[in-house]
Write an enzyme that holds these catalytic residues in place. Structure first.
Site, PDB file in Angstrom:
ATOM      1  N   ASN A 853       0.781  -1.238   0.000  1.00 30.66           N
ATOM      2  CA  ASN A 853       0.000   0.000   0.000  1.00 30.66           C
ATOM      3  C   ASN A 853       0.812   1.288   0.000  1.00 30.66           C
ATOM      4  O   ASN A 853       0.318   2.323  -0.442  1.00 30.66           O
ATOM      5  CB  ASN A 853      -0.935   0.024   1.215  1.00 30.66           C
ATOM      6  CG  ASN A 853      -1.942  -1.106   1.187  1.00 30.66           C
ATOM      7  OD1 ASN A 853      -2.463  -1.438   0.139  1.00 30.66           O
ATOM      8  ND2 ASN A 853      -2.197  -1.707   2.331  1.00 30.66           N
ATOM      9  N   TYR A 854       2.042   1.248   0.511  1.00 29.78           N
ATOM     10  CA  TYR A 854       2.769   2.500   0.696  1.00 29.78           C
ATOM     11  C   TYR A 854       4.094   2.601  -0.058  1.00 29.78           C
ATOM     12  O   TYR A 854       4.512   3.686  -0.423  1.00 29.78           O
ATOM     13  CB  TYR A 854       2.997   2.747   2.189  1.00 29.78           C
ATOM     14  CG  TYR A 854       1.704   2.934   2.939  1.00 29.78           C
ATOM     15  CD1 TYR A 854       0.880   4.015   2.673  1.00 29.78           C
ATOM     16  CD2 TYR A 854       1.277   2.004   3.886  1.00 29.78           C
ATOM     17  CE1 TYR A 854      -0.321   4.188   3.325  1.00 29.78           C
ATOM     18  CE2 TYR A 854       0.069   2.162   4.547  1.00 29.78           C
ATOM     19  CZ  TYR A 854      -0.728   3.264   4.270  1.00 29.78           C
ATOM     20  OH  TYR A 854      -1.927   3.426   4.904  1.00 29.78           O
ATOM     21  N   ILE A 855       4.774   1.493  -0.269  1.00 28.73           N
ATOM     22  CA  ILE A 855       6.016   1.540  -1.058  1.00 28.73           C
ATOM     23  C   ILE A 855       5.650   1.449  -2.536  1.00 28.73           C
ATOM     24  O   ILE A 855       4.944   0.535  -2.948  1.00 28.73           O
ATOM     25  CB  ILE A 855       6.962   0.379  -0.674  1.00 28.73           C
ATOM     26  CG1 ILE A 855       7.437   0.533   0.775  1.00 28.73           C
ATOM     27  CG2 ILE A 855       8.166   0.323  -1.603  1.00 28.73           C
ATOM     28  CD1 ILE A 855       8.285  -0.630   1.278  1.00 28.73           C
TER      29      ILE A 855
END
Length: 896
Positions: A853-855
């Site tokens: 979700n974030y990288i």
């Protein structure tokens, strides 16, 4: 940026306006009286959790975390798994659905130094979650094993932030110079040549940046592709021309700079609507719920609701929850009344008033029997049922979007049931009613044929909303939320959404220094609204807090940074802040962090009297006002972009400094190291699952079993060539100390039982195959004969235990073959040990949350290409489809 008092954001109607408010202007006397807190360690690098002690100068030296090898973790943040059995009606919920009082407890013996009773964390006033000891969460085998890695990463995070600020200035300077140069060249050459410049250097015949390559319908390349840097290139152009008419061209939308700029999302759209759940099948006449010991007859609609509760009796954390029971019983009684009431066996009306008198066990037992019947179907029968279902749903699985075949996401309408919610949701247990066609709005192209609703029904409405990316929608009855049928995660539209999300984070990279400088200045502003806003941005940036949205009275009491209440923050001098609140999905957020002394001082001001429990800390700030302020730095910037930016930039920085060497497994280890650091630095944590210890024990037993197997193979080598004991030394053939006689006997019994299960399963599979081919099945006598081998196994183990010798197994066995077997077993032991370490290290770190979700997925692709590691090591098939755009759009030189 400063603002006048008139700019103070108005609070929404559903935020508490009756409580104490902060001053509009922070007076000098207030500012001075709070005082500047001095840190004990003299230097401060805030930004990571210090739940297990303050960060000192001696703790900032970086050490690599020991990790595992596979990198495959769950995408969704999870907490403890229920210890109850799985419900056959619906899968058992994870701890995301569990009330707080059923999760880990915090010891109430811990004394917190605070100025008042109000500053005691919420969890320490009640039966909260017990925080683990440092030794329980330390990552890897460290020289000071009780010092968790969080304390060792603080300095590295500060260095990464300084690096980011320098890079932002450098990027803006380079862009300014480039723009000036282009303007100069355009002005000089444009008039001379009299020719229009090509946009982005792309030839017009390629369609404004859209590179056309052929792609087979089954996602296989139509022609061989040359490997190397950059984009894939077909080997033969002739092949493209021949097969082009039969194959669909791959649309590389990420190379189209014009796509997605406008509001129109599609021109033509065709689909077949939605799939409704099957109608309710009434229970057999002999299966009835009981009330006060007497069987009760209900109308089908009421009986169906009784079945919802009866079908999940083994989901104890739901059906034993008082709120769940209360909400269910209220709705159940209302439906009974609406459908004509309940009757006893004599046909007399029965007033169902008391929940405890209701007995749903007969319903549960019936559904349990049906579940077992379904489970016991033969493989051929299960396959036939699945094939029939797939055939019925096939028309709904795809739509035609602008002439391209796109996979639809969840095209099934959710069946009726009981709402569970997450955490302590106030509506848990309420009845989710059946969604009818009259509630559903269809979105489709004007020229397309509207899908027919079920016979006797009609759609609520048919729209032609070309700005919407939904195919159908309806409003559910519990929270009045709208549900949408959208395209699948691997579709162009969903891919574009992910792409824009990460591109926005990349854009933030250019402005992060200005934002951080501004909020540092704002921390000392005289205006309360400015100081609250600066403090909120600091917390969001440093500790990955979500901004938070206002909630209605009947919604779960979840909060974020802007909606934190007095009791959610505890201040412990000199500069430690303790957060304790229900965050997203009602998952409890508890952390202790060290903050900048000015931030600590500000929080004291925001909490000062007459504020009390229930009052908001950031009472002059709303999420919308915060995001409006952030959008002044760059279009579309919101608080949630910081989480994506910090995770991606941190990983990108670690990737630049990485020198992955060795085997593929060792390279994967280094990737996991970096991923773990990102998860910790960005506060992506999870609660240790209830089954973790049991899983680790089973994994340990499997490793011990391989070591025992390795010893047996070595003993077989001695059986063939006894002189090896002198050549290799007695130590080589010794049994590991922890493999004692008692464990060996238990393991041997396990091996016998395991072999028995394999034989029985093989026998059943062979019979199913014979039956499918119309041949006569084998008799049970055949199975008995096959099981005779188990007696030989048991006798062999008894001889080995008595003599301490192991006879060589298999024909033509040689020492060389056995040595190869030993080497293979050692490799398996090493791999499984790495997996065990990885599992232990990740028990409180949500690697999947960071990675998925974030990288930025393109960073993972860069790693695989730079260090020659298969992408399958990091992304499952589903994720490879979801991030197809990332896999195909970058080479090893790409930078975030």
């Amino acid at each position: 940026m400063s603002s006048s008092d008139d700019d103070a954001p108005l609070l929404s109607a559903n935020r508490s306006t009756g409580g104490a408010r902060s001053e509009k202007i922070i007076s000098k006397s207030t500012d001075t009286s709070m005082g500047d807190e001095q840190t004990e360690n003299g230097s401060l690098d805030p930004g990571v959790s210090v739940r297990f002690g303050p960060v000192g100068d001696g703790d900032v030296e970086m050490e690599d975390a020991v990790n595992g090898a596979n990198g495959h973790t769950a995408g969704k943040r999870r907490a403890r798994v229920s210890s109850g059995k799985q419900s056959y009606a619906e899968p058992e919920s994870s701890e995301d659905d569990k009330p707080l009082n059923k999760r880990r407890r915090i010891s109430t013996k811990t004394k917190v130094e605070s100025d008042s009773e109000e500053d005691i964390p919420l969890a320490r006033k009640t039966n909260g979650i017990r925080l683990p000891k440092a030794s329980e969460t330390a990552i890897g085998e460290e020289s000071d094993s009780d010092v968790p890695i969080e304390r060792k990463l603080s300095k590295q995070k500060a260095n990464i932030e300084k690096r980011a600020e320098k890079e932002a200035k450098s990027i803006r300077k380079a862009e300014a110079a480039s723009s000036a140069k282009k303007a100069s060249v355009t002005a000089g050459k444009g008039a001379v040549n009299g020719k229009k410049q090509k946009a982005n250097g792309v030839k017009s015949e390629e369609g404004a940046g859209v590179k056309k390559t052929t792609k087979a319908i089954k996602d296989e390349p139509a022609t061989p592709v040359k490997k190397g840097k950059g984009k894939a290139t077909p080997v033969k152009e002739e092949s493209e021309e021949v097969e082009g008419a039969e194959e669909e061209e791959e649309y590389r939308w990420w190379e189209d700079p014009t796509k997605g700029d406008g509001t129109i999302k599609w021109t033509t759209l065709e689909h077949n609507g939605v799939v409704f759940p099957p109608p309710y099948e009434p229970l057999p006449k002999n299966v009835k719920m009981k009330y006060d010991g007497e069987p009760i007859t209900l109308e089908p609609d009421a009986e169906e609701v009784a079945g919802f509760f009866g079908g999940m009796l083994n989901s104890t954390h739901n059906v034993e929850n008082p709120t769940f029971q209360k909400n269910f019983f209220e709705d159940f009684r209302a439906i009974i009344k609406k459908t004509g009431g309940a009757k006893n066996q004599k046909g007399e009306p029965v007033d169902i008033k008391v929940f405890k008198k209701c007995d749903f066990k007969p319903i549960f037992e019936y559904y349990e029997m049906k579940r077992l019947e379904k489970k016991n179907l033969s493989a051929a029968e299960k396959k036939a049922v699945k094939a029939e279902k797939d055939e019925a749903e096939a028309p709904y699985m795809y739509c035609m979007w602008d002439g391209r075949k796109q996979k639809v996401g969840n095209f099934r309408v959710e069946p009726p049931g009981l709402f569970r919610g997450r955490g302590e949701h106030p509506k848990t247990g309420k009845v989710k009613t059946r969604v009818m066609p009259e509630q559903i709005t269809i979105n489709i192209g004007k020229e397309a044929q509207v899908p027919a609703p079920p016979e006797g029904h009609r759609w609520k409405e048919v729209k032609h909303d070309r700005e919407g990316t939904w195919l159908a929608m309806w409003q559910e009855n519990i929270n009045k939320n709208y549900k949408y049928v959208m395209l699948a995660a691997n579709s162009d539209i969903k891919g574009q959404s992910d792409y824009k999300k990460f591109e926005k984070a990349r854009e933030l990279k250019k402005h992060i220094d200005r934002i951080r400088n501004d909020y540092q200045k704002g921390l000392k502003s005289e205006l309360m609204v400015d100081r609250q806003r600066a403090t909120a941005v600091y917390l969001i940036d440093k500790f990955a807090l979500r901004a938070g949205n206002e909630k209605g009275e009947d919604e779960a009491d979840t909060v974020g940074c802007c909606s934190l209440k007095y009791e959610n923050i505890t201040l412990r001098p000199p500069n430690t802040v303790i957060f304790d609140f229900l965050g997203k999905d009602s998952i409890r957020f508890y952390d202790e962090v060290e903050v900048d002394p000015q931030v600590f001082k500000n929080l004291k001001i925001f909490k000062k009297e007459p504020k009390k429990v229930g009052d908001e800390v950031f009472d002059r700030l709303t999420t919308s006002a915060l995001n409006k302020h952030l959008s002044n730095y760059m279009p579309g910037l919101t608080a949630k972009v910081f989480r994506t930016y910090n995770a991606s930039y941190t990983f990108a920085t670690l990737l630049k400094d990485m020198k992955a060497e060795g085997s593929v497994g060792e390279k994967v280890k280094q990737y996991n190291d970096a991923n773990r650091k990102v998860a910790i630095l960005c506060n992506h944590k999870r609660t240790v699952t209830a089954g973790h210890a049991n899983q680790m024990e089973k994994l340990g037993d499997r490793i011990k079993g391989l070591r025992y197997q390795k010893w047996r193979v070595k003993m077989m080598m001695l059986d063939i060539e006894p002189s090896l004991k002198k050549k290799k030394g007695a130590a080589y053939f010794e049994l590991d100390e922890d493999l004692d006689k008692e464990w060996i006997k238990e393991h041997q019994a396990f091996l016998v039982e395991e072999q028995k299960q394999k034989i029985v399963k093989k026998f059943e599979k062979d019979n199913e195959k014979l039956a499918a081919e119309g041949e006569k099945e084998m008799k049970p006598k055949e199975l008995d004969e096959r099981l005779l081998v188990l007696k030989d196994m048991q006798a062999k183990f008894q001889r080995e235990n008595k003599t301490g010798k192991v006879e060589a197994e298999g024909k033509g066995q040689t020492v060389e073959k056995l040595e190869n077997n030993v080497a293979k077993l050692e490799q398996r032991i090493e791999n499984m040990s790495l997996q065990a370490e990885d599992k232990e290290n990740n028990k409180e770190v949500a690697l999947g949350t960071s990675k998925i979700n974030y990288i930025d997925p393109r960073l993972t692709v860069v790693f695989t290409k730079k260090f020659n590691v298969p992408i399958e090591k990091f992304f499952s098939k589903t994720l490879r489809e979801k991030f197809d755009w990332a896999i195909k759009s970058v080479d090893e030189d790409w930078e975030f």
